[in-house]
Write an enzyme that holds these catalytic residues in place. Structure first.
Site, PDB file in Angstrom:
ATOM      1  N   GLY A  38      17.502  -6.221 -26.246  1.00  0.00           N
ATOM      2  CA  GLY A  38      17.591  -6.225 -24.784  1.00  0.00           C
ATOM      3  C   GLY A  38      18.068  -4.900 -24.225  1.00  0.00           C
ATOM      4  CE  LYS A  50      22.015  -6.063 -10.347  1.00  0.00           C
ATOM      5  NZ  LYS A  50      22.649  -5.122 -11.274  1.00  0.00           N
ATOM      6  CB  SER A 175      27.308   6.938  -3.336  1.00  0.00           C
ATOM      7  OG  SER A 175      26.342   7.771  -2.720  1.00  0.00           O
ATOM      8  CD  GLU A 197      26.466  11.142  -3.183  1.00  0.00           C
ATOM      9  OE1 GLU A 197      25.839  12.198  -3.388  1.00  0.00           O
ATOM     10  OE2 GLU A 197      26.499  10.201  -4.015  1.00  0.00           O
ATOM     11  CG  ASP A 304      15.666   4.518 -18.358  1.00  0.00           C
ATOM     12  OD1 ASP A 304      14.782   4.076 -17.598  1.00  0.00           O
ATOM     13  OD2 ASP A 304      16.815   4.045 -18.421  1.00  0.00           O
ATOM     14  CB  ALA A 312      14.845  -2.985 -15.829  1.00  0.00           C
ATOM     15  CG  HIS A 437      12.456 -20.269  12.519  1.00  0.00           C
ATOM     16  ND1 HIS A 437      13.229 -19.162  12.785  1.00  0.00           N
ATOM     17  CD2 HIS A 437      13.012 -21.299  13.224  1.00  0.00           C
ATOM     18  CE1 HIS A 437      14.207 -19.506  13.626  1.00  0.00           C
ATOM     19  NE2 HIS A 437      14.086 -20.812  13.907  1.00  0.00           N
TER      20      HIS A 437
END
Length: 458
Positions: A38, A50, A175, A197, A304, A312, A437
């Site tokens: 992974g 997450k 940042s 930053e 990468d 990802a 809605h």
């Protein structure tokens, strides 16, 4: 010597997806991994972060329960348990990849792989060969010379998600997505966070309106923001870290328990045998064509380690494209102008295509629309009114040039814009597509209506 049709070096979201697609297409496939299946994404990146952010969100809800007419007393956090949950989620995902390898009859070779000439790979003394070798070795946290990481007082993202003890104060340098996600998490947990930053705005790759809104939201949440600033040096000799920060006003020293360096990533291309094989690199990336072939036949690279967005979902798409081309299928080159970017802080950020500034610089005459979540019934009901959806169209032909969102759950909404752009939809087609809605997603339709002077709810 074991012989395969395809060997994949690295099992991140580029590598393991490439291996599965290769197996589906009938190739005898092996994957080489030096650590956990992974890669960084599942074990130390996308997924465990997450999980941390979800804990922060739940804790924030508990602290603001009264806003929803609820009374909660004695709500507190257990930092160790929060980290433990995150690691458990990552472990579960890695086991899921193990299952997928078995299901697809992919041989998993554990160890450090080094490329050799003649389409071979040496894994700690054992040699393997293949007709096609795909390099998917990913990336790691970038270190600045003036900000060396010691893993304790100056850390990278890996240590940031597995600290044994919550720091009372933290300086986050950079940042981008990694920096602001950790800044949000630790701030929500109660750490005193300062973010530094170098550029004039936070999340500097985003549309200027998004950056401004994000900075306002971060400041409102209690994060100290320093833009146009740089950490010149750190002193780790004492109990705390003393960071010398240079701003337009001069230099100042800030103290914190820990400094998180989030100044980007660097590709893992050292010591994997590229020089021995003769594979060309430039500026720390492996050079490839549209089908991820290197200059040496039989060797490919994805994710990468190649130029392009280090994400990802990009790596996965590249892996599939690479393998399908090897299989002789008719494949379309990836459109790098239609890649969604997501940041999972609070508020979330999601974007695709050109910013307003980029579209103007490209010479387009624009129709720009914006719909704030403060005017959204769903956002009001949920108590998440910060943010907006911004859309950018070419005034002449109606082409959807860009879409930029900031607010609750927008990372789950951006796919509409990605698909719309892929299908070459126009502003009028989006406008005449009935959205449900009340939802956050109807803000996309409302923003388009604003661009065309037909907005109802503003």
């Amino acid at each position: 010597m074991s012989k395969y049709d395809i060997i994949v070096l690295g099992s991140g979201p580029g590598g393991y997806v490439a291996a599965i697609r290769a197996s589906q297409l009938g190739f005898k496939t092996a994957i080489i991994e030096k650590e956990s299946l992974g890669g960084v994404c599942l074990n130390w990146g996308c997924i465990p972060t997450k999980a941390l952010l979800k804990s922060a969100q739940v804790f924030n809800y508990l602290q603001h329960a009264e806003d929803y007419g609820l009374t909660v007393s004695g709500a507190d956090k257990n930092f160790g348990k929060v980290v433990e949950r995150s690691r458990g989620v990552a472990d579960g995902m890695s086991k899921g990849v193990q299952f997928l390898m078995k299901k697809n009859k992919i041989d998993v070779i554990n160890g450090f792989g080094k490329l050799k000439a003649g389409k071979k790979i040496d894994v700690e003394g054992t040699e393997y060969s293949a007709d096609h070798i795909i390099i998917a070795t990913g990336a790691r946290s970038r270190e600045l010379p003036n900000l060396p990481q010691d893993g304790k007082k100056v850390i990278g993202y890996r240590e940031a998600m597995s600290l044994e003890k919550q720091p009372k104060s933290m300086i986050v340098v950079g940042s981008g997505a990694i920096g602001v996600e950790f800044a949000h998490f630790y701030n929500a947990m109660g750490t005193d966070v300062t973010i530094v930053e170098y550029l004039p705005t936070l999340v500097p790759v985003e549309d200027e309106d998004v950056s401004k809104q994000f900075e306002r939201s971060f400041k409102k949440a209690g994060v100290k923001v320093m833009t146009n600033a740089s950490v010149e040096k750190v002193d780790t000799s004492g109990k705390t870290v003393k960071a010398t920060v240079k701003t337009k006003k001069g230099e100042e020293v800030i103290e914190a328990d820990v400094v998180l360096s989030a100044v980007g990533i660097v590709s893992n291309i050292e010591n994997i045998g590229l020089e021995d094989v003769g594979i060309v690199t430039d500026k720390g990336k492996i050079m490839v064509n549209d089908w991820y072939q290197t200059n040496i036949p039989g060797y490919y690279a994805i994710g990468d380690v190649v130029p392009g967005q280090a994400l990802a979902h990009v790596a996965s798409a590249e892996g599939i494209t690479c393998v399908e081309k090897i299989a002789g299928m008719h494949v379309e080159a990836i459109d790098y102008g239609n890649i969604p970017g997501c940041t999972y802080a609070t508020p979330e950020i999601a974007s695709v295509g050109m910013t307003e500034k980029q579209a103007k610089e490209a010479g387009y005459e624009l129709k720009v629309g914006k719909f704030p979540f403060s005017a959204s019934g769903k956002a009001s009901a949920a108590g998440t009114k910060d943010g907006f959806v911004k859309v950018i169209f070419d005034a002449k032909y109606g082409e959807w040039l860009g879409c930029h969102m900031i607010g609750a759950g927008v990372t789950d909404m951006i796919a509409e814009a990605v698909l719309g752009r892929k299908l070459e939809t126009t502003g009028h087609e989006v406008l005449k597509t009935i959205h449900p809605h009340p939802t956050m997603s109807e803000a996309v339709m409302e923003a388009v209506a604003d661009a065309y002077g037909e907005v109802i709810h503003l």
